[in-house]
Design a protein around this motif. Structure first.
Motif, PDB file in Angstrom:
ATOM      1  N   CYS A 210       0.833  -1.218   0.000  1.00 59.99           N
ATOM      2  CA  CYS A 210       0.000   0.000   0.000  1.00 59.99           C
ATOM      3  C   CYS A 210       0.860   1.258   0.000  1.00 59.99           C
ATOM      4  O   CYS A 210       0.423   2.310  -0.473  1.00 59.99           O
ATOM      5  CB  CYS A 210      -0.933   0.000   1.210  1.00 59.99           C
ATOM      6  N   ALA A 211       2.077   1.152   0.517  1.00 52.17           N
ATOM      7  CA  ALA A 211       2.974   2.304   0.560  1.00 52.17           C
ATOM      8  C   ALA A 211       3.814   2.473  -0.698  1.00 52.17           C
ATOM      9  O   ALA A 211       4.388   3.542  -0.911  1.00 52.17           O
ATOM     10  CB  ALA A 211       3.904   2.189   1.769  1.00 52.17           C
ATOM     11  N   THR A 212       3.886   1.435  -1.540  1.00 49.28           N
ATOM     12  CA  THR A 212       4.845   1.464  -2.645  1.00 49.28           C
ATOM     13  C   THR A 212       4.286   1.045  -4.000  1.00 49.28           C
ATOM     14  O   THR A 212       4.869   1.377  -5.036  1.00 49.28           O
ATOM     15  CB  THR A 212       6.033   0.535  -2.332  1.00 49.28           C
ATOM     16  N   ASN A 213       3.206   0.303  -4.025  1.00 48.09           N
ATOM     17  CA  ASN A 213       2.699  -0.295  -5.260  1.00 48.09           C
ATOM     18  C   ASN A 213       1.771   0.700  -5.961  1.00 48.09           C
ATOM     19  O   ASN A 213       0.711   1.022  -5.442  1.00 48.09           O
ATOM     20  CB  ASN A 213       1.943  -1.584  -4.920  1.00 48.09           C
ATOM     21  N   PRO A 214       2.120   1.187  -7.140  1.00 43.85           N
ATOM     22  CA  PRO A 214       1.291   2.219  -7.772  1.00 43.85           C
ATOM     23  C   PRO A 214      -0.137   1.770  -8.053  1.00 43.85           C
ATOM     24  O   PRO A 214      -1.050   2.603  -8.055  1.00 43.85           O
ATOM     25  CB  PRO A 214       2.043   2.537  -9.070  1.00 43.85           C
ATOM     26  N   PHE A 215      -0.351   0.481  -8.240  1.00 38.02           N
ATOM     27  CA  PHE A 215      -1.696   0.000  -8.550  1.00 38.02           C
ATOM     28  C   PHE A 215      -2.603  -0.007  -7.324  1.00 38.02           C
ATOM     29  O   PHE A 215      -3.823  -0.120  -7.463  1.00 38.02           O
ATOM     30  CB  PHE A 215      -1.623  -1.386  -9.190  1.00 38.02           C
ATOM     31  N   LEU A 216      -2.023   0.122  -6.140  1.00 38.58           N
ATOM     32  CA  LEU A 216      -2.810   0.295  -4.919  1.00 38.58           C
ATOM     33  C   LEU A 216      -2.856   1.764  -4.495  1.00 38.58           C
ATOM     34  O   LEU A 216      -3.410   2.078  -3.442  1.00 38.58           O
ATOM     35  CB  LEU A 216      -2.222  -0.539  -3.776  1.00 38.58           C
ATOM     36  N   ARG A 217      -2.309   2.657  -5.343  1.00 37.05           N
ATOM     37  CA  ARG A 217      -2.137   4.051  -4.960  1.00 37.05           C
ATOM     38  C   ARG A 217      -2.736   5.012  -5.992  1.00 37.05           C
ATOM     39  O   ARG A 217      -2.296   6.158  -6.105  1.00 37.05           O
ATOM     40  CB  ARG A 217      -0.648   4.343  -4.743  1.00 37.05           C
ATOM     41  N   VAL A 218      -3.745   4.561  -6.712  1.00 40.63           N
ATOM     42  CA  VAL A 218      -4.334   5.434  -7.739  1.00 40.63           C
ATOM     43  C   VAL A 218      -5.021   6.646  -7.120  1.00 40.63           C
ATOM     44  O   VAL A 218      -5.269   7.634  -7.822  1.00 40.63           O
ATOM     45  CB  VAL A 218      -5.327   4.663  -8.643  1.00 40.63           C
ATOM     46  N   ASP A 219      -5.327   6.595  -5.822  1.00 44.34           N
ATOM     47  CA  ASP A 219      -5.954   7.733  -5.155  1.00 44.34           C
ATOM     48  C   ASP A 219      -4.932   8.727  -4.605  1.00 44.34           C
ATOM     49  O   ASP A 219      -5.317   9.791  -4.101  1.00 44.34           O
ATOM     50  CB  ASP A 219      -6.845   7.247  -4.008  1.00 44.34           C
ATOM     51  N   VAL A 220      -3.660   8.402  -4.683  1.00 47.60           N
ATOM     52  CA  VAL A 220      -2.611   9.297  -4.194  1.00 47.60           C
ATOM     53  C   VAL A 220      -2.393  10.402  -5.231  1.00 47.60           C
ATOM     54  O   VAL A 220      -2.211  10.117  -6.421  1.00 47.60           O
ATOM     55  CB  VAL A 220      -1.310   8.511  -3.946  1.00 47.60           C
ATOM     56  N   PRO A 221      -2.406  11.677  -4.827  1.00 52.27           N
ATOM     57  CA  PRO A 221      -2.299  12.766  -5.798  1.00 52.27           C
ATOM     58  C   PRO A 221      -1.091  12.666  -6.727  1.00 52.27           C
ATOM     59  O   PRO A 221      -1.214  12.922  -7.933  1.00 52.27           O
ATOM     60  CB  PRO A 221      -2.230  14.021  -4.911  1.00 52.27           C
ATOM     61  N   ALA A 222       0.069  12.275  -6.201  1.00 53.65           N
ATOM     62  CA  ALA A 222       1.260  12.197  -7.044  1.00 53.65           C
ATOM     63  C   ALA A 222       1.110  11.133  -8.125  1.00 53.65           C
ATOM     64  O   ALA A 222       1.557  11.317  -9.266  1.00 53.65           O
ATOM     65  CB  ALA A 222       2.495  11.909  -6.185  1.00 53.65           C
ATOM     66  N   VAL A 223       0.480  10.021  -7.772  1.00 52.85           N
ATOM     67  CA  VAL A 223       0.254   8.966  -8.767  1.00 52.85           C
ATOM     68  C   VAL A 223      -0.770   9.419  -9.788  1.00 52.85           C
ATOM     69  O   VAL A 223      -0.600   9.227 -11.004  1.00 52.85           O
ATOM     70  CB  VAL A 223      -0.186   7.664  -8.073  1.00 52.85           C
ATOM     71  N   GLY A 224      -1.850  10.051  -9.331  1.00 54.12           N
ATOM     72  CA  GLY A 224      -2.847  10.571 -10.254  1.00 54.12           C
ATOM     73  C   GLY A 224      -2.264  11.584 -11.218  1.00 54.12           C
ATOM     74  O   GLY A 224      -2.592  11.589 -12.418  1.00 54.12           O
ATOM     75  N   ALA A 225      -1.384  12.451 -10.724  1.00 54.84           N
ATOM     76  CA  ALA A 225      -0.758  13.444 -11.589  1.00 54.84           C
ATOM     77  C   ALA A 225       0.136  12.781 -12.631  1.00 54.84           C
ATOM     78  O   ALA A 225       0.173  13.206 -13.798  1.00 54.84           O
ATOM     79  CB  ALA A 225       0.048  14.429 -10.746  1.00 54.84           C
ATOM     80  N   ALA A 226       0.852  11.733 -12.227  1.00 54.21           N
ATOM     81  CA  ALA A 226       1.713  11.024 -13.175  1.00 54.21           C
ATOM     82  C   ALA A 226       0.885  10.338 -14.262  1.00 54.21           C
ATOM     83  O   ALA A 226       1.257  10.357 -15.441  1.00 54.21           O
ATOM     84  CB  ALA A 226       2.565  10.001 -12.435  1.00 54.21           C
ATOM     85  N   ILE A 227      -0.240   9.753 -13.857  1.00 61.63           N
ATOM     86  CA  ILE A 227      -1.113   9.093 -14.842  1.00 61.63           C
ATOM     87  C   ILE A 227      -1.644  10.116 -15.837  1.00 61.63           C
ATOM     88  O   ILE A 227      -1.610   9.899 -17.065  1.00 61.63           O
ATOM     89  CB  ILE A 227      -2.264   8.370 -14.123  1.00 61.63           C
ATOM     90  N   ALA A 228      -2.145  11.240 -15.346  1.00 58.01           N
ATOM     91  CA  ALA A 228      -2.673  12.278 -16.227  1.00 58.01           C
ATOM     92  C   ALA A 228      -1.582  12.839 -17.128  1.00 58.01           C
ATOM     93  O   ALA A 228      -1.811  13.110 -18.318  1.00 58.01           O
ATOM     94  CB  ALA A 228      -3.311  13.389 -15.396  1.00 58.01           C
ATOM     95  N   GLY A 229      -0.379  13.010 -16.580  1.00 56.42           N
ATOM     96  CA  GLY A 229       0.717  13.521 -17.373  1.00 56.42           C
ATOM     97  C   GLY A 229       1.095  12.587 -18.497  1.00 56.42           C
ATOM     98  O   GLY A 229       1.353  13.026 -19.627  1.00 56.42           O
ATOM     99  N   HIS A 230       1.102  11.286 -18.220  1.00 55.83           N
ATOM    100  CA  HIS A 230       1.420  10.327 -19.276  1.00 55.83           C
ATOM    101  C   HIS A 230       0.304  10.253 -20.303  1.00 55.83           C
ATOM    102  O   HIS A 230       0.570  10.152 -21.507  1.00 55.83           O
ATOM    103  CB  HIS A 230       1.668   8.942 -18.679  1.00 55.83           C
ATOM    104  N   ALA A 231      -0.941  10.308 -19.834  1.00 54.71           N
ATOM    105  CA  ALA A 231      -2.083  10.228 -20.760  1.00 54.71           C
ATOM    106  C   ALA A 231      -2.234  11.490 -21.586  1.00 54.71           C
ATOM    107  O   ALA A 231      -2.816  11.458 -22.684  1.00 54.71           O
ATOM    108  CB  ALA A 231      -3.364   9.962 -19.969  1.00 54.71           C
ATOM    109  N   GLY A 232      -1.740  12.611 -21.060  1.00 59.17           N
ATOM    110  CA  GLY A 232      -1.859  13.871 -21.781  1.00 59.17           C
ATOM    111  C   GLY A 232      -3.176  14.580 -21.570  1.00 59.17           C
ATOM    112  O   GLY A 232      -3.495  15.527 -22.273  1.00 59.17           O
ATOM    113  N   HIS A 233      -3.959  14.105 -20.592  1.00 56.73           N
ATOM    114  CA  HIS A 233      -5.246  14.729 -20.291  1.00 56.73           C
ATOM    115  C   HIS A 233      -5.683  14.300 -18.899  1.00 56.73           C
ATOM    116  O   HIS A 233      -5.161  13.330 -18.339  1.00 56.73           O
ATOM    117  CB  HIS A 233      -6.304  14.337 -21.326  1.00 56.73           C
TER     118      HIS A 233
END
Length: 254
Positions: A210-233
């Motif tokens: 839960c502290a390290t696995n990105p697939f359990l951390r989609v609600d973490v702002p930093a992970v969400g920002a990285a996903i949006a940045g890669h997706a471009g939207h």
């Protein structure tokens, strides 16, 4: 009790959970050879648990049943598994000797995938990996995210016994998604040391995942920002965020 993963194929683990007398549960024996070799050293299989139908998780069952014809084989409700002596689904309790496990339905990797939770252990097959999760061969992002949510809600000290030694390959992706996560940096350093000394990186713990696995951390702002940045939207909602993260991982090359 003794927990021991038996290496199989290139990166599979066959998990064994044995008592002091050598009686053991065997989880996902894709090959019979490692179990037979362990039996020569005193392992006495008491039962087999199967998480899903893929050959690298069930391929050794027939040979093991020829050696031990009365060995119970507990499996999900799936006609593709022909060796089962007992079928179980969500919420069923599995009892073999003094061992008792709860069955948890975790569709996503396959539609009939199950996990077994008990005695502080989680045998989760190819649903949850250390620093990753399984590919969605049959299920939907909503199903897989729901399955991961259920597993993440188990006690944090639960030992995660997954089906493959994927930690370092998953780490390369996790570090790109969340490069400033200090817990992830420590986990990667520890995993590298383990592999360099020939040790498995598993089991992990749910708290660590839960502290390290990105697939359990989609609600973490930093992970969400990285996903949006890669997706471009912007990504709309956690299911879409998870789906975008899984697509990112599917195409990722370190």
């Amino acid at each position: 009790m003794h927990l021991l993963p038996l290496p199989a194929f290139d990166d599979n683990y066959i998990w064994t959970w044995r008592d002091d007398a050598g009686r053991a549960l065997v989880v996902d024996p894709g090959q019979a050879g490692p179990v037979l070799a362990a039996a020569d050293d005193g392992l006495q299989p008491a039962g087999i648990l199967l998480t899903h139908h893929h050959g690298d998780h069930i391929g050794g069952v027939d040979e093991l049943r020829r050696r031990w014809p009365t060995l119970p084989v507990i499996a999900p409700v799936d006609d593709r598994i022909t060796t089962a002596s007992q079928r179980v689904g969500d919420g069923d309790r599995v009892r073999i000797g003094d061992w008792v496990f709860e069955t948890i339905a975790v569709p996503g990797h396959t539609v009939s995938h199950i996990a077994f939770h008990g005695h502080g252990l989680l045998f989760c097959g190819d649903t949850l990996f250390s620093l990753g999760c399984g590919r969605m061969f049959e299920g939907t992002p909503a199903q897989m995210l729901g399955s991961l949510d259920r597993l993440a809600a188990l006690p944090g000290d639960t030992l995660v016994c997954c089906g493959h030694e994927y930690t370092l390959s998953n780490a390369a992706f996790a570090r790109v998604v969340e490069p400033d996560n200090p817990a992830l940096a420590r986990r990667i350093e520890e995993a590298q040391a383990m592999r360099q000394s020939g040790r498995p990186t598993l089991p992990s713990t749910l708290a660590l995942e839960c502290a390290t696995n990105p697939f359990l951390r989609v609600d973490v702002p930093a992970v969400g920002a990285a996903i949006a940045g890669h997706a471009g939207h912007a990504v709309d909602g956690r299911v879409d965020a998870f789906a975008a993260l899984r697509r990112w991982k599917d195409g990722f090359r370190a």
